[in-house]
Each structure stands twice: as structure tokens, then as C-alpha cells.
Design a protein around this motif. Structure first.
Motif, mmCIF file in Angstrom:
data_model
loop_
_atom_site.group_PDB
_atom_site.id
_atom_site.type_symbol
_atom_site.label_atom_id
_atom_site.label_comp_id
_atom_site.label_asym_id
_atom_site.label_seq_id
_atom_site.Cartn_x
_atom_site.Cartn_y
_atom_site.Cartn_z
ATOM 1 N N ARG A 70 24.930 19.553 -27.316
ATOM 2 C CA ARG A 70 24.225 18.339 -27.736
ATOM 3 C C ARG A 70 24.475 18.047 -29.218
ATOM 4 N NH1 ARG A 70 19.490 17.402 -30.029
ATOM 5 N NH2 ARG A 70 18.804 19.550 -29.838
ATOM 6 N N LYS A 73 28.299 17.100 -29.789
ATOM 7 C CA LYS A 73 28.636 15.750 -29.331
ATOM 8 C C LYS A 73 27.979 14.683 -30.202
ATOM 9 C CE LYS A 73 29.457 12.993 -25.339
ATOM 10 N NZ LYS A 73 29.654 12.957 -23.930
ATOM 11 N N LEU A 78 32.421 13.658 -29.586
ATOM 12 C CA LEU A 78 33.212 14.267 -28.520
ATOM 13 C C LEU A 78 32.526 15.546 -28.083
ATOM 14 C CD1 LEU A 78 36.753 14.147 -30.207
ATOM 15 C CD2 LEU A 78 35.973 12.658 -28.374
ATOM 16 N N SER A 79 32.687 15.888 -26.824
ATOM 17 C CA SER A 79 32.213 17.196 -26.378
ATOM 18 C C SER A 79 33.166 18.248 -26.942
ATOM 19 C CB SER A 79 32.204 17.262 -24.855
ATOM 20 O OG SER A 79 33.543 17.282 -24.361
ATOM 21 N N GLN A 82 36.464 17.918 -25.142
ATOM 22 C CA GLN A 82 37.226 16.743 -25.574
ATOM 23 C C GLN A 82 37.818 16.957 -26.964
ATOM 24 O OE1 GLN A 82 33.930 14.061 -25.171
ATOM 25 N NE2 GLN A 82 34.792 13.078 -23.336
ATOM 26 N N TYR A 83 37.075 17.636 -27.828
ATOM 27 C CA TYR A 83 37.545 17.935 -29.180
ATOM 28 C C TYR A 83 38.798 18.814 -29.113
ATOM 29 C CZ TYR A 83 37.447 19.753 -33.985
ATOM 30 O OH TYR A 83 37.774 20.107 -35.270
#
Length: 135
Positions: A70, A73, A78-79, A82-83
């Protein structure tokens, strides 16, 4: 990892309007979270070529899993997954600009084949890997 000032600006925006980065960083828990998120980014950056699992990142960040996700992001938009993908694609772009082969670069970036790499690369940068290599 991002520059500290950019990071503080992002944290300031996440916490809410009217709060200054200087005020936020005087809070001991916030300093801890900033440090832990930066260390997580450093860990991910140092292990981009490895098969990184969220549990490994969290173990290094000393945070609860969902709390870490949390905060990450909210800070980086980005999660963590995703990063990592984005950083791998940015690294692949540098390799391609240096003249590397598209297929080898795809495998180096952790993709099983060049077609899935090309699709992700085009989604991220708006151009195909082969067009970057040609420049």
C-alpha cells in the motif's frame, strides 16, 4: 532509487495537502518508512536480473506485506511488481541503445520470448525494441 527530493514530494502529495515534506520527515515513523521504501528500491535495483519475490523484498523492508504494498504503490504509483518490470524494461532499453540483440535483451530482462518482451516494451515506451536498436 528516485532522488530524495522527488520522493519527499511524492510522500507529501500522498499524505495530503498542506503538509510540507520537511514537517513530514520530522516524524520518526515516516522517516522509518521512507528509509525502508528506499532500501526496498535499492534491493530491487540490485537484483533486477534475479527472480525477485515479494517476500524477499518485504523481508528486507521489515514491514507487513500489505502495508508495504500500500505504501509503495501510494508513493511510486506502481506496485512493487510493476516497478520491477519497469526497471527491467528501462535497463533493456539501455542495452538496446548500446547495440544488444533484441532476443538476448528479452531474456536478460526476464521475458520468456522476444514477442512478449516486444509487447511489453512497446506498451511502456510506445516504440518497438527493434526500432530503438536501429537508432
Amino acid at each position: 532509487p528516485p532522488r530524495i527530493r522527488e520522493f519527499v514530494d511524492k510522500v507529501s502529495r500522498v499524505v495530503g495537502p498542506g503538509e510540507s515534506g520537511a514537517v513530514l520527515l520530522t516524524s520518526s515513523p515516516l522517516r522509518y518508512f521512507v528509509r525502508q521504501l528506499l532500501e526496498a528500491c535499492e534491493y530491487m535495483g540490485a537484483h533486477l536480473s534475479d527472480d525477485i519475490h515479494l517476500d524477499q523484498i518485504i523481508r528486507n523492508a521489515f514491514m507487513a506485506k500489505y502495508h508495504f504494498i500500500r505504501l509503495f504503490k501510494a508513493t511510486f504509483i506502481l506496485s512493487p511488481y510493476q516497478y520491477i518490470l519497469r526497471k527491467r524494461l528501462e535497463s533493456a532499453r539501455v542495452q538496446l541503445l548500446g547495440g544488444s540483440n533484441v532476443t538476448e535483451t528479452a531474456f536478460d530482462a526476464g521475458y520468456p520470448d522476444s514477442s512478449s518482451f516486444s509487447k511489453a516494451f512497446k506498451a511502456a515506451f510506445g516504440v518497438t525494441p527493434s526500432s530503438v536498436k536501429l537508432k
